[in-house]
Motif scaffolding. Structure first.
Motif, PDB file in Angstrom:
ATOM      1  N   ASP A  35       0.796  -1.125   0.044  1.00  9.01           N
ATOM      2  CA  ASP A  35      -0.007  -0.080   0.262  1.00  9.01           C
ATOM      3  C   ASP A  35       0.948   1.351   0.074  1.00  9.01           C
ATOM      4  OD1 ASP A  35      -2.115  -1.248   0.015  1.00  9.01           O
ATOM      5  OD2 ASP A  35      -2.835  -1.341   2.106  1.00  9.01           O
ATOM      6  N   LEU A  36       2.030   1.198   1.009  1.00  9.00           N
ATOM      7  CA  LEU A  36       2.849   2.280   0.980  1.00  9.00           C
ATOM      8  C   LEU A  36       3.470   2.793  -0.310  1.00  9.00           C
ATOM      9  CD1 LEU A  36       4.364   1.885   4.369  1.00  9.00           C
ATOM     10  CD2 LEU A  36       2.754   3.454   3.654  1.00  9.00           C
ATOM     11  N   TRP A  37       3.854   1.699  -1.129  1.00  6.92           N
ATOM     12  CA  TRP A  37       4.754   1.972  -2.366  1.00  6.92           C
ATOM     13  C   TRP A  37       3.994   1.878  -3.606  1.00  6.92           C
ATOM     14  CZ3 TRP A  37       9.185   4.029  -2.015  1.00  6.92           C
ATOM     15  CH2 TRP A  37       9.926   4.091  -1.123  1.00  6.92           C
ATOM     16  N   GLY A  38       2.464   1.764  -3.553  1.00  9.03           N
ATOM     17  CA  GLY A  38       1.845   1.678  -4.934  1.00  9.03           C
ATOM     18  C   GLY A  38       1.763   0.484  -5.389  1.00  9.03           C
ATOM     19  N   TYR A  39       1.605  -0.545  -4.839  1.00  7.53           N
ATOM     20  CA  TYR A  39       1.590  -1.885  -5.368  1.00  7.53           C
ATOM     21  C   TYR A  39       0.158  -2.564  -5.027  1.00  7.53           C
ATOM     22  CZ  TYR A  39       6.729  -1.831  -6.459  1.00  7.53           C
ATOM     23  OH  TYR A  39       7.720  -1.199  -6.587  1.00  7.53           O
ATOM     24  N   GLN A  40      -0.569  -2.782  -6.426  1.00 10.18           N
ATOM     25  CA  GLN A  40      -2.022  -3.209  -6.115  1.00 10.18           C
ATOM     26  C   GLN A  40      -2.002  -4.844  -5.815  1.00 10.18           C
ATOM     27  OE1 GLN A  40      -5.026  -0.956  -7.461  1.00 10.18           O
ATOM     28  NE2 GLN A  40      -4.129  -0.285  -9.270  1.00 10.18           N
ATOM     29  N   LEU A  41      -3.003  -5.111  -5.386  1.00 12.54           N
ATOM     30  CA  LEU A  41      -3.175  -6.577  -4.991  1.00 12.54           C
ATOM     31  C   LEU A  41      -4.024  -7.267  -6.338  1.00 12.54           C
ATOM     32  CD1 LEU A  41      -4.693  -6.526  -1.206  1.00 12.54           C
ATOM     33  CD2 LEU A  41      -2.276  -6.548  -1.913  1.00 12.54           C
ATOM     34  N   ALA A  42      -3.641  -8.545  -6.548  1.00 14.53           N
ATOM     35  CA  ALA A  42      -4.043  -9.439  -7.333  1.00 14.53           C
ATOM     36  C   ALA A  42      -5.456 -10.088  -6.691  1.00 14.53           C
ATOM     37  CB  ALA A  42      -3.143 -10.371  -7.972  1.00 14.53           C
ATOM     38  N   HIS A  43      -6.313  -9.997  -7.184  1.00 11.91           N
ATOM     39  CA  HIS A  43      -7.848 -10.533  -6.192  1.00 11.91           C
ATOM     40  C   HIS A  43      -7.758 -12.244  -6.499  1.00 11.91           C
ATOM     41  CE1 HIS A  43      -8.742  -6.509  -5.646  1.00 11.91           C
ATOM     42  NE2 HIS A  43      -9.087  -6.141  -7.078  1.00 11.91           N
ATOM     43  N   ASN A  44      -7.321 -12.595  -7.539  1.00 12.13           N
ATOM     44  CA  ASN A  44      -7.650 -14.172  -7.861  1.00 12.13           C
ATOM     45  C   ASN A  44      -6.506 -14.286  -8.988  1.00 12.13           C
ATOM     46  OD1 ASN A  44      -9.178 -13.510 -10.252  1.00 12.13           O
ATOM     47  ND2 ASN A  44     -10.723 -13.304  -8.992  1.00 12.13           N
ATOM     48  N   ALA A  45      -6.363 -15.740  -9.373  1.00 13.69           N
ATOM     49  CA  ALA A  45      -5.572 -16.133 -10.334  1.00 13.69           C
ATOM     50  C   ALA A  45      -6.013 -15.420 -11.758  1.00 13.69           C
ATOM     51  CB  ALA A  45      -5.708 -17.829 -10.475  1.00 13.69           C
ATOM     52  N   THR A  46      -7.212 -15.544 -12.215  1.00  8.79           N
ATOM     53  CA  THR A  46      -7.525 -14.933 -13.515  1.00  8.79           C
ATOM     54  C   THR A  46      -7.226 -13.459 -13.481  1.00  8.79           C
ATOM     55  OG1 THR A  46      -9.394 -16.467 -13.405  1.00  8.79           O
ATOM     56  CG2 THR A  46      -9.614 -14.394 -14.912  1.00  8.79           C
ATOM     57  N   HIS A  47      -7.693 -12.661 -12.260  1.00  7.31           N
ATOM     58  CA  HIS A  47      -7.110 -11.146 -12.024  1.00  7.31           C
ATOM     59  C   HIS A  47      -5.604 -11.080 -12.427  1.00  7.31           C
ATOM     60  CE1 HIS A  47      -6.740  -7.269  -9.664  1.00  7.31           C
ATOM     61  NE2 HIS A  47      -7.131  -7.164 -10.851  1.00  7.31           N
ATOM     62  N   MET A  48      -5.028 -12.013 -11.750  1.00  9.31           N
ATOM     63  CA  MET A  48      -3.496 -11.789 -11.582  1.00  9.31           C
ATOM     64  C   MET A  48      -2.902 -11.750 -13.092  1.00  9.31           C
ATOM     65  SD  MET A  48      -0.536 -14.166  -9.694  1.00  9.31           S
ATOM     66  CE  MET A  48      -0.723 -15.655 -10.562  1.00  9.31           C
TER      67      MET A  48
ATOM     68  N   GLN B   3       0.718   1.655  -9.036  1.00  6.99           N
ATOM     69  CA  GLN B   3      -0.332   2.799  -9.023  1.00  6.99           C
ATOM     70  C   GLN B   3       0.552   3.937  -8.472  1.00  6.99           C
ATOM     71  OE1 GLN B   3      -3.619   2.211  -6.882  1.00  6.99           O
ATOM     72  NE2 GLN B   3      -2.601   1.594  -4.986  1.00  6.99           N
ATOM     73  N   GLU B   4      -0.043   5.211  -8.506  1.00  5.99           N
ATOM     74  CA  GLU B   4       0.791   6.310  -7.861  1.00  5.99           C
ATOM     75  C   GLU B   4       0.881   6.225  -6.655  1.00  5.99           C
ATOM     76  OE1 GLU B   4       2.034   9.045  -9.686  1.00  5.99           O
ATOM     77  OE2 GLU B   4       1.506   7.898 -11.510  1.00  5.99           O
ATOM     78  N   TYR B   5       1.877   6.618  -5.885  1.00 10.56           N
ATOM     79  CA  TYR B   5       2.184   6.586  -4.445  1.00 10.56           C
ATOM     80  C   TYR B   5       2.745   7.918  -4.006  1.00 10.56           C
ATOM     81  CZ  TYR B   5       7.130   6.177  -4.782  1.00 10.56           C
ATOM     82  OH  TYR B   5       8.531   6.149  -5.081  1.00 10.56           O
ATOM     83  N   SER B   6       2.845   8.290  -2.787  1.00 11.36           N
ATOM     84  CA  SER B   6       3.494   9.364  -2.576  1.00 11.36           C
ATOM     85  C   SER B   6       4.270   9.208  -0.924  1.00 11.36           C
ATOM     86  CB  SER B   6       2.699  10.461  -2.245  1.00 11.36           C
ATOM     87  OG  SER B   6       1.650  10.436  -1.168  1.00 11.36           O
ATOM     88  N   LEU B   7       5.510   9.734  -0.995  1.00 11.55           N
ATOM     89  CA  LEU B   7       6.197   9.496   0.463  1.00 11.55           C
ATOM     90  C   LEU B   7       5.722  10.375   1.553  1.00 11.55           C
ATOM     91  CD1 LEU B   7       9.690   9.182  -0.824  1.00 11.55           C
ATOM     92  CD2 LEU B   7       8.489   7.523   0.441  1.00 11.55           C
ATOM     93  N   LYS B   8       5.213  10.069   2.625  1.00 17.38           N
ATOM     94  CA  LYS B   8       4.668  10.857   3.659  1.00 17.38           C
ATOM     95  C   LYS B   8       5.429  10.635   4.858  1.00 17.38           C
ATOM     96  CE  LYS B   8       0.246  10.683   1.659  1.00 17.38           C
ATOM     97  NZ  LYS B   8      -1.210   9.964   1.822  1.00 17.38           N
ATOM     98  N   GLN B   9       5.214  11.776   6.029  1.00 23.48           N
ATOM     99  CA  GLN B   9       5.926  11.556   7.098  1.00 23.48           C
ATOM    100  C   GLN B   9       5.095  10.337   7.890  1.00 23.48           C
ATOM    101  OE1 GLN B   9       8.755  13.142   8.875  1.00 23.48           O
ATOM    102  NE2 GLN B   9       9.350  12.891   6.649  1.00 23.48           N
TER     103      GLN B   9
END
Length: 307
Positions: free
Chosen positions: A279-292, A301-307
């Motif tokens: 979540d922090l680094w902007g990597y999305q989860l695969a929901h199942n084998a077909t989705h993957m 996806q986009e991410y931002s560095l926060k304190q």
């Protein structure tokens, strides 16, 4: 340089199988670069996360960047039976591949190192938060690149490495992803304190857009784009050459290879362990084998560095 000039120094921080070999070679394609390749190979497959090991590691990094190779007996002894410790430094290796004792001569290495206007180093065993004192060191004037990779891609790549399985720091995704969270927190803090001297980069951005991203990295480091860099990128991103350490890859095909070669159950284990880091680094989860395996699934996806 030998008479007192200050080289531009850059340090790549990452972990095993995250694209550091490729990025290190991009920087080494810059003419006049002296490449300190993996100075802590002799430590084995461990992550250094704090004292007392970090004290010696930070001293060693500074000594090498200052071209002071005296009192580094363990480094040179290890190199005598692991010549790849030196061979990645192409300028050094050109002088000692036919006379290998030069590579293990601290006096020669120290004097030779001082001739170069640029120095780069990559380390995969040291976590980012430990680097603060090197950034504070005005003598070094160091710039740091943190390279992060999707843990699913990292673990898929590590399956091909025999060194990985016996070492928990290498085969346990929970340790990898705890380090990713630690690096995220450290990056947010350090970029605030040293905004011009640290860059966070995802491997996928480099692999999908190697030229544009490499040019941005070189600009950040104060280095120019040269024909040798362009030639390296052209040769190493458009053809596939076998070998787990090869940097000849069709680079756009590499970052998401895990989607088609890993079993979804294993991917799901990684995701459940690493959800916070992803979540922090902007990597999305695969929901199942077909989705993957679907072409519509974009893992980043986009991410931002926060304190």
């Amino acid at each position: 340089m030998e008479s007192g000039g200050q080289p531009l120094r850059s340090l790549i921080i990452s972990t095993w199988r995250s694209g550091t070999t490729f990025l290190g070679e991009v920087l080494n394609a810059v003419p006049g670069n002296f490449y300190h390749y993996e100075p802590f190979l002799n430590y084995g497959i461990v992550q250094i996360r704090g004292t007392p090991e970090s004290d010696n590691v930070l001293k060693t990094i500074k000594k090498m960047f200052l071209c002071q190779y005296n009192d580094m007996n363990d480094y040179f002894e290890y190199g005598k039976s692991h010549w790849h410790q030196f061979s990645h430094n192409t300028r050094l290796w050109d002088h000692c591949k036919f006379k290998k004792e030069l590579c293990t001569d601290p006096d020669f290495t120290s004097r030779f190192c001082k001739l170069f206007p640029f120095q780069s180093m990559k380390v995969v065993r040291v976590r980012l938060r430990l680097i603060k004192q090197l950034l504070q060191d005005k003598e070094l004037n160091l710039k740091v690149i943190l390279l992060i990779r999707d843990p699913r891609g990292v673990m898929q790549s590590r399956q091909h490495r025999n060194f990985c399985q016996p070492a928990p720091d290498c085969w346990k995704p929970e340790l990898l992803c705890a380090d990713m969270i630690s690096d995220y927190v450290a990056a947010g803090r350090l970029i605030q304190e040293f905004p011009d001297r640290i860059m966070a980069l995802r491997y996928e951005e480099l692999a999908l857009n190697p030229n544009t991203t490499s040019y941005s990295i070189l600009k950040f480091l104060g280095l120019g784009v040269t024909s040798s860099v362009d030639e390296f990128l052209h040769l190493h991103t458009n053809i596939e050459v076998a070998g787990v350490s090869s940097t000849f890859r069709v680079s756009k095909a590499v970052p998401f290879r895990w989607k088609n070669v890993l079993d979804f159950n294993y991917v799901d284990e990684i995701q459940m362990t690493c959800k916070g880091a992803m979540d922090l680094w902007g990597y999305q989860l695969a929901h199942n084998a077909t989705h993957m395996t679907s072409k519509e699934f974009n893992p980043i996806q986009e991410y931002s560095l926060k304190q």
